[in-house]
Design an enzyme around this catalytic site. Structure first.
Site, PDB file in Angstrom:
ATOM      1  N   CYS A  85     -29.696 -17.254 -40.156  1.00  0.00           N
ATOM      2  CA  CYS A  85     -28.747 -16.823 -39.126  1.00  0.00           C
ATOM      3  C   CYS A  85     -28.107 -15.470 -39.493  1.00  0.00           C
ATOM      4  O   CYS A  85     -28.756 -14.453 -39.378  1.00  0.00           O
ATOM      5  CB  CYS A  85     -27.698 -17.901 -38.859  1.00  0.00           C
ATOM      6  N   HIS A 170     -30.520 -22.545 -37.663  1.00  0.00           N
ATOM      7  CA  HIS A 170     -29.899 -23.158 -38.848  1.00  0.00           C
ATOM      8  C   HIS A 170     -30.695 -24.380 -39.278  1.00  0.00           C
ATOM      9  O   HIS A 170     -30.460 -25.487 -38.771  1.00  0.00           O
ATOM     10  CB  HIS A 170     -28.459 -23.574 -38.537  1.00  0.00           C
ATOM     11  N   GLU A 172     -30.379 -26.136 -41.756  1.00  0.00           N
ATOM     12  CA  GLU A 172     -29.502 -27.098 -42.431  1.00  0.00           C
ATOM     13  C   GLU A 172     -28.578 -27.851 -41.481  1.00  0.00           C
ATOM     14  O   GLU A 172     -27.863 -28.774 -41.897  1.00  0.00           O
ATOM     15  CB  GLU A 172     -28.661 -26.372 -43.498  1.00  0.00           C
TER      16      GLU A 172
END
Length: 209
Positions: A85, A170, A172
């Site tokens: 990002c 993202h 994660e």
């Protein structure tokens, strides 16, 4: 070992950097936004640069330039690097690319992978989670697109010669943290369609000594 650098400038939002470390076996977590003294890179097999609520074109963050120097060093020394990002934007910006402000997106989007055999995106489903307000609209020198969306041609990039990859989404961000500050909306998709954490597994596998 992989060095995870957390660039989040707002402590209230500093929960995604630790998630990167959680999904990255054998990693060391370092809050770069508070302490821009980078541990010796010779001690690590790779580096991950996290997201941030800051923008790469903002003033007031002198450590941006320090980290861009780190990006250039990774490039020169062929140290594996993954930008996530804000990290995606910073890597491209450090190499002369262009990043602009865009409307806020906090939902799932569908990407189209341009190289099915890419090391980092291999096996990653098209549905991925995004939390961003900026876009790379011109990649940095030597960076080429490896995935796109209907709103962005440079959604994910990689360097043509060095082991450097960047993703606008993202990997994660999972259901475990969906209720944290993020203004998140599932939209037309669900976490069951998403296996974006595979990006971190792929990068860790590439970095194995």
């Amino acid at each position: 070992m992989i060095l995870v650098l957390d660039d989040e400038v707002n402590p209230e939002y500093r929960y995604l950097g630790p998630e990167i470390a959680e999904f990255t076996p054998d990693s060391e977590y370092h809050v770069y936004a508070e302490d821009p003294e980078t541990p010796p890179l010779s001690a690590f097999d790779g580096v991950i640069v996290s997201g941030s609520t800051a923008s790469v074109y903002e003033d007031g963050y002198p450590w941006f330039e320090t980290q861009m120097e780190l990006v250039r060093r990774c490039l020169e020394e062929s140290i594996p690097l993954l930008g996530v990002c804000f990290g995606h934007q910073l890597v491209n910006y450090a190499l002369g690319g262009d990043v602009i402000e865009d409307r806020r997106r906090a939902t799932f989007v569908e990407m189209r992978t341009l190289d099915a055999d890419d090391t980092i995106l291999a096996g990653v489903n098209p549905v991925v989670p995004v939390l961003h307000s900026d876009l790379v609209v011109e990649p940095g020198e030597g960076m080429e697109p490896i995935a796109e969306t209907e709103y962005n041609d440079y959604f994910c990039t990689r360097h043509v010669d060095a082991p450097v990859w960047t993703v606008q989404f993202h990997p994660e961000f999972t259901e475990r943290v969906r209720d944290r500050p993020s203004d998140w909306s599932d939209g037309d998709h669900t976490f069951a369609e998403c296996n974006a954490t595979a990006v971190l597994e792929n990068f860790a596998a590439y970095c194995e000594p």
